[in-house]
Write an enzyme that holds these catalytic residues in place. Structure first.
Site, PDB file in Angstrom:
ATOM      1  N   ASP A  98       0.855  -1.175   0.000  1.00  0.00           N
ATOM      2  CA  ASP A  98       0.000   0.000   0.000  1.00  0.00           C
ATOM      3  C   ASP A  98       0.898   1.235   0.000  1.00  0.00           C
ATOM      4  OD1 ASP A  98      -2.323   1.591   0.317  1.00  0.00           O
ATOM      5  OD2 ASP A  98      -2.017   1.648   2.474  1.00  0.00           O
TER       6      ASP A  98
ATOM      7  N   LYS B 229      -8.525  16.786 -13.218  1.00  0.00           N
ATOM      8  CA  LYS B 229      -7.215  17.008 -12.599  1.00  0.00           C
ATOM      9  C   LYS B 229      -6.990  18.466 -12.207  1.00  0.00           C
ATOM     10  CE  LYS B 229      -4.865  13.134 -14.847  1.00  0.00           C
ATOM     11  NZ  LYS B 229      -6.050  12.582 -15.497  1.00  0.00           N
TER      12      LYS B 229
ATOM     13  N   THR C 296      -2.547   1.344  -4.652  1.00  0.00           N
ATOM     14  CA  THR C 296      -3.063   2.419  -3.808  1.00  0.00           C
ATOM     15  C   THR C 296      -4.414   2.904  -4.313  1.00  0.00           C
ATOM     16  OG1 THR C 296      -2.616   4.674  -3.033  1.00  0.00           O
ATOM     17  CG2 THR C 296      -1.719   4.089  -5.171  1.00  0.00           C
TER      18      THR C 296
ATOM     19  N   ASP D 275      -5.113   6.008  -4.091  1.00  0.00           N
ATOM     20  CA  ASP D 275      -4.872   7.434  -4.316  1.00  0.00           C
ATOM     21  C   ASP D 275      -4.848   7.773  -5.808  1.00  0.00           C
ATOM     22  OD1 ASP D 275      -4.434  10.020  -3.508  1.00  0.00           O
ATOM     23  OD2 ASP D 275      -2.946   9.438  -2.011  1.00  0.00           O
TER      24      ASP D 275
ATOM     25  N   ASP E   6      -6.798  -2.683   3.157  1.00  0.00           N
ATOM     26  CA  ASP E   6      -5.740  -3.611   2.735  1.00  0.00           C
ATOM     27  C   ASP E   6      -5.981  -5.036   3.225  1.00  0.00           C
ATOM     28  OD1 ASP E   6      -4.226  -1.465   1.600  1.00  0.00           O
ATOM     29  OD2 ASP E   6      -3.568  -0.916   3.615  1.00  0.00           O
TER      30      ASP E   6
END
Length: 1140
Positions: free
Chosen positions: A472, A642, A770, A772, A882
């Site tokens: 992770d 973005k 991840t 993210d 996780d």
């Protein structure tokens, strides 16, 4: 060859038409939006025509697979394998096997049958109106129940051939004709193994039960017609109205109806769901938030229509309907209106209506069931055991054959099987289990890795066989603490050591504004005067710094929160907050830690955000003035755009400004021409900083009114709403004034870079998974040196169809030695069509980064690597998101950190810092594997040598099935005479721990499994046959008159040989090894006085006995010592070069 295979299989017109209809239905179901255009861009006919011209690495199975749109290659392979295996018993056993197979399949389907998930209508506060039955809300992580515990544990033990063989041998001793020795010699070791296993499993189950009970017993306030009542978490039902206080866990999936916060919104912490520690903003349904009092929720007739339960934690579709108003109120519900289970309320008190419970919640659906993990070493030893069993059967058949099948030969065959049963020693399981416990104890006692906990004691050797490490990012590689590091204005740059200059510029700019305004206002007058192109170039540094600091202080989604005493209602909290705006009492909440870092930085240089709601925000200047800005529009950050933007009106001057910040890739196209942005972004990225470009555009009142009308119209449109809204916003994003570039650092965990370097040198491939954003993940991959500075990075373009995936895979295939970065959505598409090809290409990369991964996708990637590579995988993480990945991996490691203990409790091994994984693998993993390999083979050698002696003895005695050693001699040989020296091998080490850390390349050899293989096993077999033959023939040659002398000479020489062989095997002596050798020898010598039943006491006290035993022992051991010395000189192992 592979390049010549056409990608698209030749399909009939009917099949093509069906596939075309499926695809059309798929896109039409997606509804209006960006995806609605795809059917026209990627038609089936065009796609197949182009794809045929561009071949991709494709196996023949993929070409044969007609439904390749919907079935992935390995699944088809597995299905074919499964069909083949199921067909075998039919061919062997005919109709009966077919009937049994059908019955078993039917039973399995009945047991596994799951209720079909459907969309639902949930009435507020009226669970009894639910149309169907929903699962309870209790959490259950146990593997067994009261009835299945004993059968389940016994099945897990006896599914291994080794244990099943011991059970059958032990049971055979109840048959008088087959009885060889005492019952306790067989049942005591087996009973010990089972008792230890059952006790260990019972303790683990009880711990899980206690944790579940604690969670299920948590009390929540439930709103009823008669007021609030306390209810257990496990008793919550769909339709209940639940009140959740600040810092309380949300018990089930709910729609957010009401909050004590004035703004009608709250923050939640989702770290146990998606692994992100930044807080998420959630908005209450406006219809219920506007109600005067809580009790009014029961006076209205309203319901929520929710989609069926699904895995996606980032999306939700539903509607809220109030029927008793005129006209009826309909509100669209999205992810912003939800409160998922296992998240925590971070601000205020919330009220929600429960829509999903128990196993239908997002958190449970994204968590896989724990599996019983079996180490590769155990599997390999199980294979060797089968080989030994075949040798046992062959030897017994040979003996019966040499007898000439005389008499009741089948009974003799069984007796020979039992006589030679020591070929497979029952002490193997005992020694290995005790060894595993010892390794775990050593790991937890290692002062270099404090806080390490071994939760699964059965797989310590797996730590020495790893090839893939899946990690992770947030909280594992990084601390998730953002620090503002750099501000660049084009001609001047400020770092951490020059921030005081920024502070003085801001102070002087506001002081000048204040003096020019002659009071408290006119904060934006000088910038407005400097707006024309000519003077703008001549701007002073102070005004430029002031502009960019103000832009950063305004363009964000951060909310300042003031902690109050014990306020319960929102009104009280806000009243206190308005009174106490002290800096010490303020904390910032935001959906991204980057945002908080930027606002904290503006506070440090003098411009402080003191309050904010949905409509306005207030800033405090260095001089103490309060500047108020009205928020006209907010354009939040999305992974597609973005960038984020905000339109604000300065209340003192009525000036309207559009501020925007975002990734350099998108901002470069919307700002005015410059010659420094791209270069400076590259410089910051190389330093591992996360960059944001800040820009602004001044708007007149007419320009804003024109935009607002177009924007409102776009938001109301039914078709292509997202495209029209994006087009309206893009009309503002033109010729924006570039203000500056910011660089923020996400602090890495201690020693992450050297640890990753160590693991790479050890031959371990590292994948980062991840949840993210792509930019963040790429940035951390570079800053942590997961991807080296000189290495190319291939960012996998977002793909939504087979054609796009095909083109992107072809583009990636042309790259060599470059790291791969791809998103979860692209991964999903590629796995649907090109699973085998994607994994094959990814495995060739030095590093892989998967961003925007859901918990289920993380576990899916682990399973893919296991299926396609057949190598050992390890997953490491620290959050609840996780857990699935950790449980799916061959070896799961949890870090106990800021994100709680969920990963730590679910893992096989728990550590406190990422850097500890280096020592855990290089030292403990490596030594555990090498020790267990040596221990397992030595225990087998101990059984083989005595079976060889038995075979020689039976041959000399006219192939009679008579035991050589009886009763206590056999028990003593396997226990007090040889057990301690043999078990002391768990203390052996080939190199010192510091040397193993210094030379991680030593770890590479372990992945090839050379310490335990058929080659090393055959070497031990040859040694055992040689020594067994020498000991038995030597005793037969040297004995004089009585048979009992043969037993005395051979058994004593056997015990001495075993002790000397342990000394021959040991590479580094430990004082406990010496004690074990002397203790065992002393025990044997002392017991000779009590073994007059087996030995002639008068004979064993003579000199003849001593020299005969010595001669036989020397002949059996000396050649092996000579061979070992020659091998070490002529072909030394890698570790010996280091130790010398």
């Amino acid at each position: 060859m592979a390049d010549q295979i056409p990608l698209y299989p030749v399909r009939s017109a009917a099949v093509a038409a069906v596939a075309n209809r499926k695809r059309a239905a798929y896109y039409s179901a997606a509804g209006p939006g960006p995806g609605a255009e795809r059917p026209s861009r990627y038609r089936l006919e065009d796609e197949s025509a182009h794809l045929d011209e561009m071949p991709l690495m494709m196996s023949e199975e993929g070409v044969e697979n007609e439904e390749s749109d919907y079935h992935t290659l390995p699944r088809a392979r597995a299905a074919r394998r499964g069909r083949g295996l199921r067909g075998l018993p039919r061919r062997l056993c005919g109709g009966w096997a077919s009937l049994c197979t059908s019955c078993c399949d039917w039973l399995v389907n009945v047991c596994r049958r799951q209720r079909e998930l459907r969309a639902r209508t949930v009435w507020l506060g009226r669970p009894e109106k639910s149309e169907e039955k929903h699962p309870g809300n209790s959490i259950r992580n146990q593997k067994y129940n009261v009835f299945t515990f004993i059968p389940g544990v016994l099945y897990e033990q006896f599914k291994f051939f080794l244990n099943l063989y011991f059970l059958l041998v032990s049971c055979s001793q109840f048959v008088p004709a087959l009885k060889i020795g005492y019952l306790y010699t067989y049942w005591a070791p087996l009973g010990f193994v089972l008792a230890v296993t059952i006790t260990r499993e019972a303790v683990d189950e009880f711990r899980r039960f206690r944790r579940d009970k604690e969670v299920n017993a948590q009390l929540y306030s439930k709103l009823t017609v008669r007021g609030k009542v306390q209810v257990k978490s496990s008793d919550i039902r769909v339709g209940d109205l639940i009140i959740v206080e600040k810092n309380q866990r949300i018990p089930s999936d709910m729609v957010f109806l009401r909050t004590s916060e004035k703004a009608g919104s709250c923050f939640i912490r989702t770290d146990q769901l998606d692994g992100e520690t930044d807080w998420k903003l959630r908005v209450a349904v406006s219809c219920t938030q506007r109600l005067p009092a809580l009790g009014d929720l029961f006076s209205i007739r309203a319901y929520v229509h929710a989609q069926k339960p699904q895995l996606d934690i980032h999306g939700f579709e539903g509607t809220f309907t109030r029927e008793d108003s005129d006209p009826p109120v309909h509100e669209s519900l999205s992810i912003e209106n939800t409160l998922w289970a296992s998240t925590v309320v971070a601000s205020g008190t919330v009220i929600g209506v429960v829509i999903y419970t128990g196993r239908e919640t997002r958190s449970v659906m994204n968590t896989s069931n724990p599996k019983n993990k079996v180490g590769l070493l155990d599997i390999e030893l199980n294979q060797l055991t089968k080989a030994l069993f075949l040798a046992l059967v062959a030897l017994s058949v040979v003996m019966v054959t040499l007898q000439g099948f005389a008499g009741p030969w089948y009974r003799n065959l069984f007796r020979f099987l039992l006589l030679f049963s020591y070929i497979i020693p029952i002490s193997l399981r005992v020694n290995l289990d005790m060894g595993k416990a010892a390794y775990g104890w050593m790991m937890m006692r290692d002062e270099h890795i404090p806080g390490t906990v071994v939760r699964t004691s059965t797989i310590p050797e797996e730590l020495g066989r790893l090839v893939y490490l899946l990690t992770d990012k947030t909280g594992t590689l990084t601390q998730n603490e953002m620090v503002f590091k750099r501000l660049h204005l084009g001609t001047v740059s400020y770092g951490t050591d020059t921030m005081d200059e920024v502070q003085s510029h801001v102070r002087s700019a506001y002081a000048q504004l204040h003096s020019q305004a002659g009071g408290n206002g006119a904060s934006s007058t000088p910038p407005r005067k400097a707006q024309p192109p000519g003077p703008r170039v001549r701007k002073s540094v102070s005004s430029r710094v002031y502009e960019v600091v103000r832009a950063i202080a305004l363009c964000h989604n951060v909310t300042p929160v003031y902690e109050s005493g014990a306020g319960v209602t929102g009104e009280t909290e806000h009243a206190e907050a308005d009174q106490d705006l002290s800096d010490e009492n303020r904390t910032y909440q935001a959906s991204s830690p980057d945002e908080v870092a930027l606002v904290q930085w503006t506070e440090s240089v003098g411009l402080t955000l003191v309050s904010r709601d949905l409509m306005s925000m207030q800033l405090r200047t260095p001089g103490g003035q309060i500047l108020t800005y009205r928020v006209l529009q907010m354009f939040p950050f999305t992974s597609e755009s973005k960038r984020m933007g905000i339109i604000v009106r300065d209340e003192s001057t009525a000036e309207i400004t559009f501020y925007m910040k975002g990734a350099d890739a998108v901002m470069a196209a919307v700002v005015q021409y410059n010659d420094w942005l791209e270069e400076e972004c590259g410089n910051m990225a190389r330093e591992g900083l996360r960059t944001l470009v800040v820009a602004k555009r001044a708007l007149t009142e007419e320009q804003y009114q024109d935009f607002e009308s177009r924007y409102a119209q776009a938001k109301l449109s039914v078709h292509d709403r997202a495209l029209k809204v994006a087009a309206a916003v893009e009309s503002l994003e033109r010729e924006m004034q570039l203000l500056g570039l910011t660089g923020v650092e996400d602090r890495l965990q201690a020693d992450v870079r050297p640890t990753l370097e160590l693991l790479r040198n050890a031959g371990i491939k590292i994948w980062m998974l991840t949840g993210d954003k792509l930019e963040t993940a790429t940035c951390i991959a570079k800053s942590s040196h997961l991807v080296s500075r000189t290495q190319d990075v291939h960012v996998f373009r977002p793909v939504a169809s087979r054609g796009e995936a095909h083109l992107e895979l072809n583009a990636f295939r042309r790259k060599h030695d470059c790291a791969l970065v791809l998103s979860g959505d692209s991964l999903e598409v590629c796995l649907r069509y090109y699973e085998h090809e994607l994994v094959e290409l990814a495995c060739q990369c030095p590093a892989v980064v998967c961003c925007r991964c859901s918990p289920t996708q993380k576990a899916c990637i682990v399973r893919l690597l296991q299926q396609h590579t057949r190598r050992r995988t390890c997953a490491i993480g620290d959050g609840g998101n996780d857990v699935s990945m950790i449980q799916a991996a061959d070896c799961g490691i949890g870090i106990e950190g800021k994100e709680g203990k969920a990963a730590s409790l679910a893992a096989d091994f728990s550590i406190t810092q990422f850097r500890h994984i280096g020592r855990l693998l290089m030292v403990h993993g490596r030594s555990s594997y090498k020790r267990s390999a040596a221990l397992g083979q030595f225990v087998m050698h101990r059984g083989l040598i005595i079976s060889t002696m038995q075979a020689v003895f039976s041959s000399v005695c006219y192939f009679a099935s008579v035991p050589l050693y009886q009763g206590f001699l056999m028990v003593g040989y396997a226990t007090i005479y040889t057990m301690f020296p043999v078990f002391s091998l768990v203390l052996d080490q080939d190199v010192k721990p510091d040397m193993a850390m210094l030379y991680p390349e030593l770890y590479k050899d372990l992945t090839k499994g050379r310490s335990l293989s058929f080659k090393t096993f055959l070497v031990w077999v040859v040694i055992s046959i040689y020594q067994g033959g020498i000991l038995m023939y030597g005793a037969l040659v040297l004995f004089e008159s009585e048979f009992v002398h043969v037993v005395a000479i051979s058994f004593t020489a056997l015990v001495l040989t075993e002790l000397l062989m342990v000394a021959l095997t040991v590479r580094t002596w430990h004082w406990l090894m010496v004690v074990a050798e002397l203790l065992s020898l002393g025990c044997y010598v002392a017991s000779l006085a009590f073994l007059n039943e087996y030995f002639d006491v008068a004979f064993i006290t003579t000199v003849a006995f001593v020299w005969k035993v010595s001669a036989v022992t020397v002949v059996s051991c000396l050649p092996l010592y000579v061979l070992k010395y020659l091998k070490r000189k002529l072909s030394p192992p890698s570790y010996s070069k280091l130790t010398s």
